[in-house]
Design an enzyme around this catalytic site. Structure first.
Site, PDB file in Angstrom:
ATOM      1  N   HIS B  11       0.861  -1.180   0.000  1.00 54.13           N
ATOM      2  CA  HIS B  11       0.000   0.000   0.000  1.00 54.13           C
ATOM      3  C   HIS B  11       0.899   1.232   0.000  1.00 54.13           C
ATOM      4  O   HIS B  11       2.069   1.162   0.337  1.00 54.13           O
ATOM      5  CB  HIS B  11      -0.966   0.021   1.190  1.00 54.13           C
ATOM      6  CG  HIS B  11      -0.299  -0.023   2.527  1.00 54.13           C
ATOM      7  ND1 HIS B  11       0.027   1.094   3.232  1.00 54.13           N
ATOM      8  CD2 HIS B  11       0.122  -1.065   3.276  1.00 54.13           C
ATOM      9  CE1 HIS B  11       0.598   0.741   4.372  1.00 54.13           C
ATOM     10  NE2 HIS B  11       0.677  -0.554   4.426  1.00 54.13           N
ATOM     11  N   GLY B 309       4.638   2.884  10.676  1.00 55.58           N
ATOM     12  CA  GLY B 309       3.272   3.400  10.788  1.00 55.58           C
ATOM     13  C   GLY B 309       2.881   3.823  12.186  1.00 55.58           C
ATOM     14  O   GLY B 309       2.138   4.799  12.360  1.00 55.58           O
ATOM     15  N   ASN B 313       1.319   7.813  15.260  1.00 56.03           N
ATOM     16  CA  ASN B 313       0.467   8.014  16.433  1.00 56.03           C
ATOM     17  C   ASN B 313       1.018   9.208  17.220  1.00 56.03           C
ATOM     18  O   ASN B 313       1.828   9.072  18.139  1.00 56.03           O
ATOM     19  CB  ASN B 313       0.429   6.748  17.297  1.00 56.03           C
ATOM     20  CG  ASN B 313      -0.671   6.810  18.344  1.00 56.03           C
ATOM     21  OD1 ASN B 313      -0.826   7.811  19.038  1.00 56.03           O
ATOM     22  ND2 ASN B 313      -1.452   5.758  18.448  1.00 56.03           N
ATOM     23  N   ASP B 337       4.704   3.319   4.906  1.00 56.07           N
ATOM     24  CA  ASP B 337       5.477   2.615   3.887  1.00 56.07           C
ATOM     25  C   ASP B 337       5.973   3.522   2.757  1.00 56.07           C
ATOM     26  O   ASP B 337       6.979   3.216   2.126  1.00 56.07           O
ATOM     27  CB  ASP B 337       4.663   1.449   3.315  1.00 56.07           C
ATOM     28  CG  ASP B 337       4.726   0.240   4.234  1.00 56.07           C
ATOM     29  OD1 ASP B 337       5.341   0.356   5.317  1.00 56.07           O
ATOM     30  OD2 ASP B 337       4.174  -0.816   3.881  1.00 56.07           O
ATOM     31  N   ARG B 424       0.366  14.023   5.790  1.00 59.50           N
ATOM     32  CA  ARG B 424      -0.142  15.278   6.338  1.00 59.50           C
ATOM     33  C   ARG B 424      -0.004  16.432   5.343  1.00 59.50           C
ATOM     34  O   ARG B 424       1.027  16.554   4.682  1.00 59.50           O
ATOM     35  CB  ARG B 424       0.623  15.651   7.611  1.00 59.50           C
ATOM     36  CG  ARG B 424       0.558  14.622   8.705  1.00 59.50           C
ATOM     37  CD  ARG B 424      -0.725  14.735   9.514  1.00 59.50           C
ATOM     38  NE  ARG B 424      -0.885  13.538  10.324  1.00 59.50           N
ATOM     39  CZ  ARG B 424      -1.687  12.521  10.011  1.00 59.50           C
ATOM     40  NH1 ARG B 424      -2.414  12.564   8.917  1.00 59.50           N
ATOM     41  NH2 ARG B 424      -1.775  11.458  10.786  1.00 59.50           N
ATOM     42  N   ALA B 425      -1.046  17.281   5.319  1.00 63.90           N
ATOM     43  CA  ALA B 425      -0.960  18.529   4.565  1.00 63.90           C
ATOM     44  C   ALA B 425      -0.348  19.570   5.490  1.00 63.90           C
ATOM     45  O   ALA B 425      -0.787  19.722   6.632  1.00 63.90           O
ATOM     46  CB  ALA B 425      -2.348  18.961   4.126  1.00 63.90           C
ATOM     47  N   ARG B 524      -3.153  18.487  17.685  1.00 67.79           N
ATOM     48  CA  ARG B 524      -2.036  17.920  16.892  1.00 67.79           C
ATOM     49  C   ARG B 524      -1.344  19.089  16.207  1.00 67.79           C
ATOM     50  O   ARG B 524      -1.710  19.509  15.128  1.00 67.79           O
ATOM     51  CB  ARG B 524      -2.614  16.930  15.875  1.00 67.79           C
ATOM     52  CG  ARG B 524      -1.618  16.015  15.254  1.00 67.79           C
ATOM     53  CD  ARG B 524      -2.291  15.100  14.272  1.00 67.79           C
ATOM     54  NE  ARG B 524      -2.867  15.831  13.165  1.00 67.79           N
ATOM     55  CZ  ARG B 524      -3.859  15.382  12.400  1.00 67.79           C
ATOM     56  NH1 ARG B 524      -4.411  14.233  12.643  1.00 67.79           N
ATOM     57  NH2 ARG B 524      -4.308  16.087  11.382  1.00 67.79           N
ATOM     58  N   ASN B 554      -5.791  23.706   9.964  1.00 68.40           N
ATOM     59  CA  ASN B 554      -5.153  23.180   8.752  1.00 68.40           C
ATOM     60  C   ASN B 554      -5.568  21.733   8.559  1.00 68.40           C
ATOM     61  O   ASN B 554      -5.208  20.864   9.342  1.00 68.40           O
ATOM     62  CB  ASN B 554      -3.627  23.274   8.898  1.00 68.40           C
ATOM     63  CG  ASN B 554      -2.914  22.636   7.715  1.00 68.40           C
ATOM     64  OD1 ASN B 554      -3.538  22.254   6.717  1.00 68.40           O
ATOM     65  ND2 ASN B 554      -1.593  22.523   7.822  1.00 68.40           N
ATOM     66  N   THR B 555      -6.326  21.488   7.515  1.00 68.41           N
ATOM     67  CA  THR B 555      -6.674  20.095   7.201  1.00 68.41           C
ATOM     68  C   THR B 555      -6.316  19.823   5.751  1.00 68.41           C
ATOM     69  O   THR B 555      -6.181  20.743   4.952  1.00 68.41           O
ATOM     70  CB  THR B 555      -8.173  19.828   7.479  1.00 68.41           C
ATOM     71  OG1 THR B 555      -8.454  18.448   7.261  1.00 68.41           O
ATOM     72  CG2 THR B 555      -9.073  20.658   6.585  1.00 68.41           C
TER      73      THR B 555
END
Lengths: 49, 610
Positions: B11, B309, B313, B337, B424-425, B524, B554-555
């Site tokens: 993936h 991965g 978190n 990955d 992440r953007a 976050r 920010n999304t």
């Protein structure tokens, strides 16, 4: 042929020569599964394991 | 010397190009093909990397793949052998893929590379690294540290699921490993599956759900599922899991232990799922904390690098930072990955070729802005070809008009400079909003992103201002650390509000920036740095000057199930299919009310839900 050479070299590096018969059997039965793509092979394999 | 790293066939396929040790480009294939988590050979990402470096395939000295297919196959065989005949269904599902394709990855890679260009045979220059070495290399080599302890944690690579390494100068020595089937990533994924989310993509939803629950299952997990040792090593009781032999993550014994079958995807969330999420989060934090303590003891290092991965978190990462075990922590932004492509290329440059490594205080990721950028002329040409109506403004007006839109509580699509590498953007392909608005979270979730209402949003804050708003005073440029909103910025809750449970807690304004304050006051945090993203930093500065608040919501610039936008066309399509009201691409400003009605379209159903 190249594939066989690479499998041999991998088994040497990882000291996993005991996997050879399993590789051969997987090759044979895996090919059967691929060719049949059905369940006819299943009982055959169950008895094997 | 140019090295091309590739991750693919599981993936999140990706490609990364390293030139004389410098990271020139890195991108995920999904951004180009528009298929979320695309696992195919990353032909488009490779083509982009070559274009960015201004070279062709013939100019590449080494290509490196991020894992060893034969060793992975060995793990499958030995697992099936150890569990036979129970694993036959899984065996029968896996074998056709392996026998037809995956065992022949070397020739498949050669064929695909040949299609991209050149006539090289790649004999001797097509290399394979171990999966966790690639993760560890992606964490250590680009870090700003001259030496560090390196922890990698994920689902599984070949055999390894967790590793401890020691990076010193240009060497990275792997010290300890935990092997399949004992895996922290798979344990977390088992709960992701059980609570009704998609494995390999819903893990961050589970993390976001955790603050709504009570960790009442922690002891049940510790007593039954996992045998956790003081040094952080662990074994999972396989009676409760199905991933070795079946086609699901959890077994009937697991369902019995937690009192019922898995939640059906998209069915209503109950307090039980929230409590399960809270419980596995506590267990994860405990394991990560013990592993980190052991890493500190074993290596004697005061700095830690993380990848894999599980390193995504950010709640566990934030707690680790607060514990003070390490003076400094650096986390690879593409910790999953996709980052393996970059790690594999860096491992070849430093480990295989033995090149020297120097550090200068900054990391080597350039803010993770490693993807494609579009010049102003190209942006205008592409938007015009789509029939978009836009105005071109100067830099100062661009910032001022964007701030106006934000203050008017409009959702703003913001596409500037190079695309980010990793999930992440970070202000390159983002949707921005005013965090002071009490309705912004709900509006963005339901009308713009079309995603679950419980999902929190992250704040971007100027690095200079972070300590005035959050209880962390460290760089967090990749949004991988969670901190709490400071007491001084919090609002006193009403008495009725404190009695609320579960999702009812969602609509309570908790701070001066409610849109980015989670129900437990956590956030976050992304720190924005002038040297890596000056335009975004300017926007935050202007917003602060007008409002006194140096924070923005920010999304990522996408809807649920869609890969983050890459091109101006992607951005415009998303803009026209959602309730985003302003779009800013380069120096072009687009207002929704001025766009041709005929170009509006239904976007919501276009992507499979993740």
């Amino acid at each position: 042929m190249e594939m066989a050479r690479e499998v041999w070299s991998y088994m040497g590096t990882r000291k996993k020569f005991w996997l050879l018969p399993i590789f051969v059997m997987v090759g044979v039965f895996g090919t059967l599964i691929v060719l049949t793509q059905g369940t006819a092979v299943a009982p055959f394999i169950y008895t094997l394991f | 010397m140019r090295i091309l790293g590739i991750s693919a066939f599981y993936h999140d396929s990706a490609a990364a190009l390293v030139e004389d040790g410098r990271i020139v480009a890195a991108a995920q294939e999904e951004r180009f093909t528009r298929k979320k988590h695309d696992a195919a050979f990353p032909a488009k990402a490779v083509a982009y990397c070559l274009a960015e470096a201004g070279c062709g395939m013939a100019d590449i000295d080494h290509v490196v793949f991020y894992e060893k297919p034969f060793v992975k196959f060995e793990r499958l065989l030995e697992t099936y052998l150890a569990t036979s005949p129970r694993g036959f269904r899984s065996f029968r599902t896996a074998m056709p893929v392996w026998i037809k394709e995956k065992l022949f990855q070397k020739s498949m890679l050669r064929k695909q590379l040949g299609k991209i260009g050149g006539t090289k045979s790649w004999s001797g220059s097509l290399l394979f690294t171990e999966h966790h070495l690639a993760h560890a290399a992606s964490a250590y080599f680009p870090s700003p540290f001259p030496s560090a302890a390196v922890l990698t944690m994920d689902g599984v690579g070949e055999w390894c699921t967790t590793s401890l390494g020691h990076g010193r100068g240009n060497t990275l020595k792997m010290l300890k490993e935990i092997h399949f089937p004992h895996s922290l990533g798979l344990l977390y994924s088992a709960f992701t599956y059980y609570t009704g989310f998609k494995v390999n993509s819903g893990e961050y939803k589970l993390m976001g759900l955790a603050p709504y629950g009570q960790p009442r299952f922690v002891q049940t997990i510790m007593d039954n599922l996992i045998d956790l040792k003081e040094d952080g090593s662990f074994r999972l009781d396989q009676r409760y899991f199905d991933y070795c032999t079946g086609l699901t993550m959890t077994s009937a014994a697991f369902h019995q232990l937690f009192g019922g079958p898995p939640r059906s995807p998209e069915s209503p969330l109950t307090q039980r799922e929230m409590d399960l999420a809270a419980s596995i989060q506590v267990v994860t934090e405990e394991i990560v904390s013990r592993l980190a303590r052991f890493a500190r003891q074993e290596t004697g290092e005061t700095r830690l690098c993380l990848a894999g991965g599980v390193a995504l978190n950010c709640v566990a990462n934030g707690k680790l930072l607060k514990q003070g075990l390490f003076k400094d922590i650096w986390i690879q932004p593409a910790a999953g990955d996709s980052g393996g492509a970059l790690g594999a290329a860096l491992a070849v440059w430093y480990e295989y070729l033995g090149n020297a490594r120097s550090v200068n205080g900054d990391d080597a990721m350039a803010g993770a802005y490693l993807g494609p950028a579009y010049g102003q002329n190209e942006i205008e040409g592409r938007l015009a070809a789509m029939g978009a109506v836009y105005s071109v403004v100067g830099d100062d007006d661009l910032i001022a008009s964007t701030v106006d839109s934000l203050i008017e509580e409009k959702a703003v699509g913001w596409m500037q400079g190079r695309m980010e590498f990793g999930p992440r953007a970070l202000g390159g392909r983002s949707i921005l909003g005013d965090p002071r608005s009490p309705t912004m979270q709900k509006t963005l979730n339901l009308k713009v992103k079309y995603r679950e209402s419980f999902r929190p949003f992250a704040p971007s804050v100027r690095r200079e201002d972070v300590a005035e708003w959050f209880d962390i005073d460290a760089d967090s440029p990749y949004m991988l650390l969670v901190g709490d909103v400071l007491d001084s910025q919090r609002l006193r809750p009403n008495r009725e509000d404190t009695d609320l449970f579960g999702l009812d807690r969602l609509n309570v304004a908790r701070s001066k920036i409610p849109a980015v304050t989670h129900v437990d006051y956590s956030a976050r945090v992304q720190t924005v740095h002038r040297d890596t993203n000056p335009r975004y930093w300017d926007l935050l500065s202007a917003f602060k000057n007008r409002t006194g608040c140096p924070v923005l919501v920010n999304t990522s610039f996408n809807v649920r199930g869609e890969p983050i936008v890459c091109t101006p066309e992607d951005a415009y399509r998303c803009f026209m299919g959602t309730e985003i009201e302003r779009l800013v691409v380069g120096n072009c400003v687009l207002r929704k009310e001025e766009q041709p009605e005929a170009l509006r379209h239904d976007y919501k159903e276009r992507f499979e839900l993740d």
